[in-house]
Design a protein around this motif. Structure first.
Motif, short mmCIF file in Angstrom:
data_model
loop_
_atom_site.label_atom_id
_atom_site.label_comp_id
_atom_site.label_asym_id
_atom_site.label_seq_id
_atom_site.Cartn_x
_atom_site.Cartn_y
_atom_site.Cartn_z
N HIS A 185 -50.59 62.26 29.39
CA HIS A 185 -50.37 62.56 27.97
C HIS A 185 -50.35 64.07 27.77
CE1 HIS A 185 -50.20 61.46 23.72
NE2 HIS A 185 -50.94 62.55 23.50
N GLN A 186 -49.34 64.54 27.02
CA GLN A 186 -49.15 65.96 26.76
C GLN A 186 -49.47 66.27 25.30
OE1 GLN A 186 -47.20 68.71 28.95
NE2 GLN A 186 -48.75 69.58 27.61
N TRP A 187 -50.37 67.24 25.09
CA TRP A 187 -50.66 67.74 23.75
C TRP A 187 -50.08 69.14 23.61
CZ3 TRP A 187 -54.35 65.11 26.60
CH2 TRP A 187 -54.89 63.94 26.03
N ILE A 188 -49.36 69.40 22.52
CA ILE A 188 -48.71 70.69 22.29
C ILE A 188 -49.16 71.26 20.95
CG2 ILE A 188 -46.51 71.87 21.96
CD1 ILE A 188 -46.83 70.97 24.78
N ASP A 189 -49.51 72.53 20.94
CA ASP A 189 -49.96 73.17 19.70
C ASP A 189 -48.79 73.36 18.73
OD1 ASP A 189 -51.68 74.50 17.93
OD2 ASP A 189 -51.10 76.45 18.73
N ASP A 190 -47.69 73.95 19.20
CA ASP A 190 -46.53 74.20 18.35
C ASP A 190 -45.39 73.30 18.80
OD1 ASP A 190 -44.36 75.19 16.92
OD2 ASP A 190 -44.96 77.29 17.13
N GLU A 191 -45.28 72.13 18.20
CA GLU A 191 -44.31 71.13 18.63
C GLU A 191 -42.87 71.58 18.40
OE1 GLU A 191 -45.36 67.54 16.63
OE2 GLU A 191 -47.19 67.22 17.81
N SER A 192 -42.62 72.31 17.32
CA SER A 192 -41.25 72.75 17.03
C SER A 192 -40.79 73.77 18.07
CB SER A 192 -41.17 73.34 15.62
OG SER A 192 -42.02 74.47 15.50
N ALA A 193 -41.66 74.66 18.50
CA ALA A 193 -41.29 75.64 19.52
C ALA A 193 -41.08 74.97 20.86
CB ALA A 193 -42.37 76.72 19.64
N TYR A 194 -41.89 73.94 21.16
CA TYR A 194 -41.76 73.24 22.44
C TYR A 194 -40.52 72.35 22.46
CZ TYR A 194 -43.20 70.57 26.57
OH TYR A 194 -43.26 69.98 27.81
N GLY A 195 -40.19 71.78 21.31
CA GLY A 195 -39.01 70.92 21.23
C GLY A 195 -39.33 69.44 21.20
N TYR A 196 -40.60 69.08 21.45
CA TYR A 196 -41.02 67.68 21.45
C TYR A 196 -42.42 67.57 20.85
CZ TYR A 196 -37.48 67.76 25.16
OH TYR A 196 -36.33 67.97 25.89
N PRO A 197 -42.73 66.43 20.24
CA PRO A 197 -44.09 66.21 19.76
C PRO A 197 -45.00 65.80 20.92
CG PRO A 197 -42.77 64.28 19.31
CD PRO A 197 -41.83 65.32 19.89
N ASP A 221 -40.60 56.84 32.57
CA ASP A 221 -40.32 56.65 31.14
C ASP A 221 -41.31 57.48 30.32
OD1 ASP A 221 -39.08 55.74 28.88
OD2 ASP A 221 -39.71 53.66 29.08
N THR A 222 -41.01 57.63 29.03
CA THR A 222 -41.89 58.34 28.10
C THR A 222 -42.00 57.56 26.79
OG1 THR A 222 -40.23 59.65 26.90
CG2 THR A 222 -40.99 60.51 29.04
N SER A 223 -42.94 57.99 25.95
CA SER A 223 -43.12 57.38 24.64
C SER A 223 -42.23 58.00 23.57
CB SER A 223 -44.59 57.50 24.21
OG SER A 223 -44.95 58.87 24.06
N LEU A 224 -41.42 59.00 23.93
CA LEU A 224 -40.57 59.69 22.97
C LEU A 224 -39.43 58.80 22.50
CD1 LEU A 224 -40.43 63.12 24.83
CD2 LEU A 224 -41.55 62.69 22.63
N SER A 225 -39.19 58.79 21.20
CA SER A 225 -38.10 58.00 20.63
C SER A 225 -36.80 58.79 20.68
CB SER A 225 -38.43 57.65 19.18
OG SER A 225 -38.45 58.83 18.38
N ASN A 226 -35.70 58.14 20.34
CA ASN A 226 -34.41 58.84 20.30
C ASN A 226 -34.41 59.95 19.26
OD1 ASN A 226 -33.28 57.29 22.33
ND2 ASN A 226 -32.48 55.75 20.92
N ALA A 227 -35.20 59.77 18.20
CA ALA A 227 -35.29 60.81 17.18
C ALA A 227 -36.03 62.03 17.71
CB ALA A 227 -35.99 60.26 15.94
N ASP A 228 -37.01 61.80 18.59
CA ASP A 228 -37.78 62.91 19.17
C ASP A 228 -37.02 63.60 20.29
OD1 ASP A 228 -40.00 62.34 17.54
OD2 ASP A 228 -40.73 60.84 18.96
N CYS A 229 -36.26 62.79 21.05
CA CYS A 229 -35.54 63.32 22.21
C CYS A 229 -34.28 62.48 22.40
CB CYS A 229 -36.43 63.24 23.45
SG CYS A 229 -35.64 63.79 24.97
N ALA A 230 -33.15 63.04 22.07
CA ALA A 230 -31.90 62.28 22.09
C ALA A 230 -31.47 61.90 23.49
CB ALA A 230 -30.79 63.07 21.39
N ASP A 231 -31.84 62.70 24.49
CA ASP A 231 -31.34 62.47 25.84
C ASP A 231 -32.33 63.04 26.86
OD1 ASP A 231 -29.58 61.49 27.68
OD2 ASP A 231 -28.24 63.22 27.64
#
Length: 246
Positions: A185-197, A221-231
C-alpha cells in the motif's frame, strides 16, 4: 543538465563508498569476504508498485552489486522507462546500499535507495530517495517478509510518502519452482503532484531458477480505478528473465 550532474555525483559517491569499504577491510579481511555480482535481464513491461514505468512495453534491466560478509552491501540498478512525458526520462538508475543482519530468527535489512532519471528536466523533480527497513523469516520452506519504505519528498515533488509491503515465497517440492505473492500500500502526501491517490497493489505468480537464470511469470494489479489511472495500472501478466554473473 542538472540530472546528469546529479547522476555523476551519485555514482562518484558510490565509488568512494566502495573504495573506502574495500580499503577498510583489506588488511584484516580475506579477499573472499568481498563479493561482486551482476545481472542482465528483460521484462515484458516494467511495473513499479503495480504501475507501469515503461508505457506497458518491454524493458531491458541490469545491476551491479557488492556485498561484504559483515552484512554491508551496495549496488546500482538501471532500466529504460517511458512516462509519456515527451521523452524527458528514458532511463532510471537506482543507487542503493545498506546493512543486512540476522536477529532472533529474522533476516533484517536497513538501507536507502536513490532513484535518478538522467536527462529529465530538473523542473520535473523526478529524483528522490527512500529509506527502507525489511524483515523476513523462513518457516522451514515458506518465507514471509515485510518491508517499509519512507521518502521525505517523493517522485514529482509529491511530499512525504510511505510504502508498506508484504510478501511470501513457497517452494513447490524439489521442482525449483516457487510460488510468490506480494501486497503493498502506497500513501502519498500530495496526490495531485504524484498523479495518483493512495492505492494498493498486489501480485501472484511463479519463479524458477536454473543455473543462474531466473525466470518469473506474475499477475500484477492495483486498486486504482480507470478514473484514477486511465492506463498502465490495470491487471497484467508480466514475464521476466535475468542472468546472474558469476
Amino acid at each position: 543538465g542538472e540530472y546528469i550532474m546529479t547522476l555523476k555525483k551519485t555514482m562518484t559517491a558510490l565509488a568512494l563508498v566502495l573504495v573506502f569499504a574495500g580499503t577498510a577491510q583489506a588488511q584484516e579481511a580475506p579477499a573472499g569476504d568481498n563479493k561482486f555480482s551482476a545481472t542482465v535481464g528483460a521484462v515484458s513491461q516494467y511495473r513499479f508498485r503495480g504501475i507501469t514505468q515503461s508505457d506497458e512495453r518491454p524493458a531491458l534491466q541490469g545491476s551491479v552489486d557488492w556485498s561484504h560478509s559483515s552484512g554491508i552491501y551496495a549496488g546500482v540498478w538501471a532500466s529504460n522507462v517511458d512516462f509519456n512525458d515527451g521523452d524527458e526520462a528514458s532511463v532510471e538508475v537506482d543507487v542503493y546500499g545498506g546493512y543486512k543482519f540476522a536477529y532472533q530468527g529474522l533476516d533484517l535489512n536497513m538501507g536507502a535507495v536513490g532513484y535518478v532519471y538522467p536527462g529529465a528536466s530538473s523542473n520535473l523533480n523526478y529524483n528522490y530517495y527512500e529509506l527502507l527497513a525489511s524483515a523476513s523469516h523462513d518457516f522451514g520452506g515458506a518465507t514471509v517478509s515485510a518491508s517499509f519504505n519512507y521518502s521525505p519528498n517523493n517522485f514529482g515533488d509529491s511530499g512525504n510518502a510511505e510504502y508498506l509491503g508484504l510478501g511470501a515465497t513457497v517452494p513447490i517440492m524439489d521442482s525449483g519452482i516457487s510460488f510468490v505473492s506480494s501486497w503493498g500500500h502506497q500513501w502519498i502526501d500530495d496526490e495531485s503532484a504524484y498523479g495518483y491517490p493512495d492505492y494498493s497493489d498486489w501480485s501472484a505468480g511463479f519463479t524458477y531458477n536454473f543455473r543462474g537464470i531466473d525466470l518469473s511469470l506474475k499477475y500484477v494489479d492495483t486498486s486504482l480505478s480507470n478514473a484514477d489511472c486511465a492506463d498502465g495500472c490495470d491487471a497484467a501478466g508480466i514475464f521476466f528473465f535475468s542472468i546472474k554473473f558469476p
